[in-house]
Design an enzyme around this catalytic site. Sequence first.
Site, mmCIF file in Angstrom:
data_model
loop_
_atom_site.group_PDB
_atom_site.id
_atom_site.type_symbol
_atom_site.label_atom_id
_atom_site.label_comp_id
_atom_site.label_asym_id
_atom_site.label_seq_id
_atom_site.Cartn_x
_atom_site.Cartn_y
_atom_site.Cartn_z
ATOM 1 C CB CYS A 114 107.173 -35.925 37.180
ATOM 2 S SG CYS A 114 108.941 -35.998 36.805
ATOM 3 C CG HIS A 275 105.708 -32.988 34.640
ATOM 4 N ND1 HIS A 275 106.461 -32.033 35.675
ATOM 5 C CD2 HIS A 275 106.546 -33.768 34.192
ATOM 6 C CE1 HIS A 275 107.692 -32.584 35.695
ATOM 7 N NE2 HIS A 275 107.856 -33.604 35.026
ATOM 8 C CG ASN A 305 111.585 -31.973 34.644
ATOM 9 O OD1 ASN A 305 110.910 -31.748 35.667
ATOM 10 N ND2 ASN A 305 111.157 -33.164 34.024
HETATM 11 O O1 UT7 Z 1 109.733 -35.371 34.064
HETATM 12 C C1 UT7 Z 1 109.695 -36.609 33.341
HETATM 13 C C2 UT7 Z 1 111.215 -37.008 33.139
HETATM 14 N N1 UT7 Z 1 111.716 -36.768 32.134
HETATM 15 C C3 UT7 Z 1 111.031 -36.702 30.774
HETATM 16 O O2 UT7 Z 1 110.076 -36.705 30.675
HETATM 17 C C4 UT7 Z 1 112.351 -37.030 29.786
HETATM 18 C C5 UT7 Z 1 111.951 -37.699 28.438
HETATM 19 N N2 UT7 Z 1 112.755 -37.869 27.576
HETATM 20 C C6 UT7 Z 1 113.471 -36.657 26.917
HETATM 21 O O3 UT7 Z 1 113.068 -35.588 27.101
HETATM 22 C C7 UT7 Z 1 114.317 -37.145 25.870
HETATM 23 O O4 UT7 Z 1 114.300 -38.434 25.626
HETATM 24 C C8 UT7 Z 1 115.864 -36.292 26.145
HETATM 25 C C9 UT7 Z 1 115.686 -34.919 26.195
HETATM 26 C C10 UT7 Z 1 116.353 -36.875 27.522
HETATM 27 C C11 UT7 Z 1 116.714 -36.951 25.281
HETATM 28 O O5 UT7 Z 1 116.462 -36.538 23.946
HETATM 29 P P1 UT7 Z 1 116.435 -37.541 22.821
HETATM 30 O O6 UT7 Z 1 116.161 -37.043 21.588
HETATM 31 O O7 UT7 Z 1 115.657 -38.928 23.405
HETATM 32 O O8 UT7 Z 1 117.999 -38.277 22.523
HETATM 33 P P2 UT7 Z 1 118.726 -39.496 22.944
HETATM 34 O O9 UT7 Z 1 118.852 -39.837 24.595
HETATM 35 O O10 UT7 Z 1 118.223 -40.599 22.074
HETATM 36 O O11 UT7 Z 1 120.128 -39.124 22.572
HETATM 37 C C12 UT7 Z 1 120.339 -38.763 21.149
HETATM 38 C C13 UT7 Z 1 121.988 -38.338 21.018
HETATM 39 C C14 UT7 Z 1 122.986 -39.096 21.795
HETATM 40 O O12 UT7 Z 1 124.155 -39.351 21.048
HETATM 41 P P3 UT7 Z 1 124.550 -40.367 19.966
HETATM 42 O O13 UT7 Z 1 124.329 -41.580 20.741
HETATM 43 O O14 UT7 Z 1 123.303 -40.347 18.929
HETATM 44 O O15 UT7 Z 1 125.697 -39.923 19.359
HETATM 45 C C15 UT7 Z 1 123.241 -38.575 23.009
HETATM 46 O O16 UT7 Z 1 124.334 -38.988 23.583
HETATM 47 O O17 UT7 Z 1 121.950 -37.251 21.883
HETATM 48 C C16 UT7 Z 1 123.129 -37.219 22.711
HETATM 49 N N3 UT7 Z 1 122.948 -36.351 23.896
HETATM 50 C C17 UT7 Z 1 123.078 -35.130 24.078
HETATM 51 N N4 UT7 Z 1 124.001 -34.461 23.281
HETATM 52 C C18 UT7 Z 1 124.200 -33.069 23.572
HETATM 53 C C19 UT7 Z 1 122.142 -36.835 25.187
HETATM 54 N N5 UT7 Z 1 122.216 -35.590 25.791
HETATM 55 C C20 UT7 Z 1 122.933 -34.913 25.334
HETATM 56 C C21 UT7 Z 1 123.049 -33.139 25.692
HETATM 57 N N6 UT7 Z 1 123.833 -32.428 24.823
HETATM 58 N N7 UT7 Z 1 122.718 -32.704 26.845
#
Ligand code: UT7
Length: 349
Positions: A114, A275, A305
């Site tokens: 990134c 970014h 992204n």
């Molecule tokens: O370019 C730089 C690289 N990347 C980033 O900057 C990403 C930085 N991080 C993020 O943007 C966020 O952490 C995400 C968008 C990736 C995830 O959001 P979050 O609020 O941190 O969610 P999480 O990973 O803590 O997951 C929460 C819940 C989980 O379910 P349970 O365990 O609470 O039942 C996941 O399994 O959301 C679930 N989940 C989804 N549900 C529906 C994860 N991905 C998805 C999805 N659709 N696509």
Amino acid sequence: MPNSKIAGLGFYVPERVVTNHDLMEYMDTNDEWIQERTGIKERRFGVKHEETTTTMGIEAAKIAIERAGITNKDVDFIIFATLSPDYYFPGCGVLLQREMGMQGIGALDIRNQCSGFIYGLSIADQFVKSGMYKNVLLVGAEFHSPGLDYSTRGRNVTVIFGDGAGAAIIQPSEGEGILTTHLHADGTYAEQLAYINPGSHGGKWLGKKGFGYENEDKFGGMFITQHMMDNALTFPNMNGPAVFKFAVTKFPEVVKEALDATGHTTEDIDMFIPHQANLRISQFVQKRLGLPDEKVWNNIQKYGNTTAASIPIALCEAMEAGKIKKGDLVCLAAFGSGFTWGSALIRWQ
Ligand code: UT7
């Protein structure tokens, strides 16, 4: 020593629009979750077998070259940033060079994910300032879509990424131009956002057990194993919350570093191009910096992204929309895999 400036910008995104609803056909996800957590509504996916990271980079490069008022023959160095190259090696830099008829000049590939565009901009800036090159072509391009896991297992990563490319020509400047660049990395977190297999690590950094390397101790056969294929270990993985937490700290820190280095304050910023990692990260950073909406450019809603391409695409869009004019102070900042992060401050010429 002359300053350097961005003399031309271009971007390319594939035609095919993939909405959040389209992704629901493949995995257990939904539009509300994706929009609420990331801000993304849709992204673009390239045409497999026709488009590649290099071809997208070429489309963006053609526009940047034309806008800089030069021809392919004037380009004297290429820097190509991507994490999704056409080949494991050689890099996209030489492929772009061959296809654009620029044989003979140097072509450098950089792997800073990134932060790739900002790392590349900093390298180009040093080369131009030192007088070594006069027309550096800097490309950030990604063809993520062929390498993602479309099952529910990969949903936290897959819904975020999109394909596209951006390019810039860096030239000597009569006026100010690129004022400062700041690059950082902390490899402690290398595996927190990584595409680990295939690779030559042989399980070393991960603990061999459970990764299927136990029976792979002959020559060869370690780079891509049957175990990796059978267990879907050949996809990117991400500890999303950890990346989020670091990003919201490092973005403001590195912006402040650039402002301090040049005697500016946040009020001096005319346009901030973060970014496009996640709209929530951008909004958090905007709030922390105290910037009004009209001074921040976000387009993750449309493109997802696009990693190394996200800053040049956003910068080019903002410029095309007339939001950046001569004399404006433009701030770029990135954070991502590595972890790597960086910033640049530009007095627009
Ligand atoms: O370019 C730089 C690289 N990347 C980033 O900057 C990403 C930085 N991080 C993020 O943007 C966020 O952490 C995400 C968008 C990736 C995830 O959001 P979050 O609020 O941190 O969610 P999480 O990973 O803590 O997951 C929460 C819940 C989980 O379910 P349970 O365990 O609470 O039942 C996941 O399994 O959301 C679930 N989940 C989804 N549900 C529906 C994860 N991905 C998805 C999805 N659709 N696509």
